[in-house]
Design a protein around this motif. Structure first.
Motif, PDB file in Angstrom:
ATOM      1  N   ASP A   1       0.699  -1.078  -0.024  1.00 44.27           N
ATOM      2  CA  ASP A   1      -0.120  -0.178   0.136  1.00 44.27           C
ATOM      3  C   ASP A   1       0.847   1.379   0.058  1.00 44.27           C
ATOM      4  O   ASP A   1       0.647   2.112  -0.693  1.00 44.27           O
ATOM      5  CB  ASP A   1      -0.833  -0.043   1.236  1.00 44.27           C
ATOM      6  CG  ASP A   1      -1.955  -1.154   1.408  1.00 44.27           C
ATOM      7  OD1 ASP A   1      -2.313  -1.679   0.218  1.00 44.27           O
ATOM      8  OD2 ASP A   1      -2.010  -1.723   2.497  1.00 44.27           O
ATOM      9  N   GLY A   2       2.079   1.274   0.755  1.00 46.84           N
ATOM     10  CA  GLY A   2       2.930   2.334   0.714  1.00 46.84           C
ATOM     11  C   GLY A   2       3.391   2.993  -0.341  1.00 46.84           C
ATOM     12  O   GLY A   2       3.460   3.899  -0.833  1.00 46.84           O
ATOM     13  N   TYR A   3       3.850   1.758  -1.218  1.00 47.19           N
ATOM     14  CA  TYR A   3       4.248   2.170  -2.556  1.00 47.19           C
ATOM     15  C   TYR A   3       3.116   2.828  -3.644  1.00 47.19           C
ATOM     16  O   TYR A   3       3.446   3.902  -4.191  1.00 47.19           O
ATOM     17  CB  TYR A   3       4.683   0.986  -3.501  1.00 47.19           C
ATOM     18  CG  TYR A   3       6.129   0.396  -2.986  1.00 47.19           C
ATOM     19  CD1 TYR A   3       7.363   0.982  -2.982  1.00 47.19           C
ATOM     20  CD2 TYR A   3       6.015  -0.688  -2.313  1.00 47.19           C
ATOM     21  CE1 TYR A   3       8.417   0.660  -2.692  1.00 47.19           C
ATOM     22  CE2 TYR A   3       7.260  -1.219  -1.853  1.00 47.19           C
ATOM     23  CZ  TYR A   3       8.490  -0.631  -2.150  1.00 47.19           C
ATOM     24  OH  TYR A   3       9.704  -1.177  -1.530  1.00 47.19           O
ATOM     25  N   LEU A   4       1.860   2.431  -3.294  1.00 46.04           N
ATOM     26  CA  LEU A   4       0.789   3.044  -4.185  1.00 46.04           C
ATOM     27  C   LEU A   4       0.600   4.437  -3.943  1.00 46.04           C
ATOM     28  O   LEU A   4       0.441   5.382  -4.508  1.00 46.04           O
ATOM     29  CB  LEU A   4      -0.314   2.133  -4.351  1.00 46.04           C
ATOM     30  CG  LEU A   4      -1.493   2.504  -4.958  1.00 46.04           C
ATOM     31  CD1 LEU A   4      -1.035   2.516  -6.521  1.00 46.04           C
ATOM     32  CD2 LEU A   4      -2.610   1.475  -4.892  1.00 46.04           C
ATOM     33  N   VAL A   5       0.332   4.560  -2.353  1.00 44.45           N
ATOM     34  CA  VAL A   5      -0.019   5.743  -1.884  1.00 44.45           C
ATOM     35  C   VAL A   5       0.943   6.956  -2.072  1.00 44.45           C
ATOM     36  O   VAL A   5       0.641   8.050  -2.286  1.00 44.45           O
ATOM     37  CB  VAL A   5      -0.330   5.821  -0.258  1.00 44.45           C
ATOM     38  CG1 VAL A   5       0.944   5.602   0.518  1.00 44.45           C
ATOM     39  CG2 VAL A   5      -1.273   6.995  -0.154  1.00 44.45           C
TER      40      VAL A   5
END
Length: 486
Positions: free
Chosen positions: A71-75
């Motif tokens: 999720d961190g990469y996408l956000v």
């Protein structure tokens, strides 16, 4: 579920709320100077706050949920796109930049601290808009996501996923065990250095408005200036030396700056990357000084001053200009083009490949010859006295290969857009390295206004790719990332 979308939207909404807050900081500047851009800033902040605040409010029950690394990469990637989208509103609504590709390019260049501009006459732009332009670089310098993690315990998700995605260097260097404490200290250092430089520039003869703008963009290694001629406008040795020092500090790891401020100079000097960064700067400055002295009418002091300013400006990826380095001898044009692939220290606000990667790459290459003679020997790469794991070495090799591949393919794509070869390679190198000035028709005394719309969109993508150090963005284009079994 592949992603916890509500958690993602909660964070994205919060980031837009911060963006709106920074827009509102520009209102007093606009009102003080009596320009009409305050309306554009107010509308932009209102729209951004409405969208961001509404999104955050709807998903507020998700703020305590855990967010995975995926999720961190996408956000992070979506954050940079969103803040650039909304960050372009002041340019559009004020009429300062009337077309959307140009406005988005300027916003992305700001938030990624690249410093490339499409503005042909910067000094006619309203003061409030110019202040927003500088502020976008200051925000992007340390990362608006790190800011959110630093001052908003309301997130309640730990924050390490965001920090590693926002600054995915070789290894995350945490000054304190908790990432929130680390981020707070980084921002305190960042703010303190910005204010210190602002005061010193003000003392040196800059107006307070110019001083604060340059303070914001120096520490961000961004290079936006409220003057068309950049730093050459002031023709002041004092101002150039002050900015040289702060550009060098901005290109140094903020972790080391923390220890430097504590008086732990021995620990700073023991850092191999810092020593290499310093010596590399000294060597290239010496070569450039000699080149300027023998090929121009400048005296020794002027040659040294122009050399050290421009060398550090490019190595730190700040991009300020005091002279047209493409007008010096051809050898120096080649030197400055190669410097675009250097970069400052990991853990700094600079872009580029970074000195630590070059160090590990060079050491591994030299040791590979030794391994050929002793194939059975285990000969690890050592960095700061410690053995570098094979995973990190492979990561560095992969990064460098991908970086050069993207540069080559990107240059070919830009050539197909109709620009000449020198402009193509110059624009791609400077965008991917987040530097600002390039070579060709996007050199230090030119801008990017004449490029086709496609070229501006493509370079905007490269700016984001370089700012997030390739992997964060490229990972989103792999089937593995979107697989439920990953």
């Amino acid at each position: 579920m592949l992603f916890n979308w509500k958690v993602l939207f909660n964070i994205l909404g919060l980031i837009l709320v911060f963006t709106a807050g920074f827009m509102l900081l520009c209102l007093p500047v606009s009102l003080y100077y009596g320009s009409q851009d305050w309306q554009a800033l107010l509308w932009s902040a209102g729209i951004t706050l409405f969208v961001g605040g509404g999104t955050w409010f709807i998903t507020r029950d998700q703020r305590d949920k855990e967010m995975r690394r995926r999720d961190g990469y996408l956000v992070v990637t979506l954050s940079w796109i969103l803040i650039s989208f909304f960050g372009s509103l002041p340019y559009l609504l004020s009429g300062a930049i009337p077309t959307y590709p140009d406005a988005f390019f300027e916003a992305m260049s700001g938030f990624t601290t690249t410093g490339a501009t499409i503005l042909t006459d910067i000094e006619v732009v309203p003061r409030g808009i110019l202040f927003w332009r500088s502020l976008t670089q200051w925000i992007g310098g340390m990362g608006i996501i790190v800011l959110a993690v630093a001052i908003l315990p309301i997130l309640g998700i730990g924050g390490m996923q965001l920090f590693q995605s926002e600054a995915p260097g070789i290894t995350p260097d945490k000054l304190k065990p908790r990432i929130r404490d680390t981020a707070k200290r980084l921002w305190i250092i960042y703010l303190s250095l910005t204010l210190t430089e602002t005061v010193l520039l003000w003392i040196g003869g800059m107006s307070f408005y110019d001083a604060i703008n340059h303070g914001l963009t120096t520490m961000a290694t961004g290079g936006f200036s409220p003057k068309n001629a950049s730093i050459a406008y002031y023709d002041s040795a004092y101002i150039q030396y002050v900015m040289t020092i702060f550009m060098f500090l901005a290109g140094t790891s903020f972790s080391l700056t923390y220890f430097m401020l504590k008086g732990s100079f021995r620990k700073v000097w023991q850092n191999e990357e810092f020593r290499n960064y310093l010596w590399f700067t000294v060597i290239i400055t010496t070569i450039t000084t000699i080149g300027i002295f023998v090929s121009t009418e400048n005296n020794a002091e002027e040659s040294f001053r122009y050399a050290i300013f421009q060398v550090i400006s490019i190595i730190s990826t700040t991009g300020y200009v005091t002279a047209d380095y493409t007008a010096w001898m051809p050898l120096l044009t080649v030197v400055f083009f190669l410097l675009m692939f250097a970069g400052g220290s990991a853990g700094s606000t600079s872009g580029g490949v970074k000195i630590v990667r070059h160090t590990i790459l060079l050491k591994n290459s030299l040791l590979e010859m030794k391994r050929q003679i002793h194939p059975s020997a285990v000969i690890p790469v050592r960095y700061n006295g410690n053995a570098v794991t094979q995973d990190i070495t492979f990561n560095v090799l992969a990064f460098f290969i991908i970086y050069i591949t993207i540069f080559a393919i990107g240059s070919a794509i830009m050539s197909l857009s109709g620009v000449d070869f020198m402009t193509a390679v110059g624009s791609v190198a400077t965008s991917l390295g987040n530097i600002g000035p390039g070579i060709g028709t996007v050199g230090p005394v030119d801008n990017f206004a004449h490029l086709p719309a496609f070229g501006k969109w493509f370079l905007s993508f490269l700016m984001m790719l370089g700012r997030l150090e390739l992997f964060t963005v490229l990972m989103l284009f792999t089937p593995y990332y979107w697989s439920r079994h990953a």
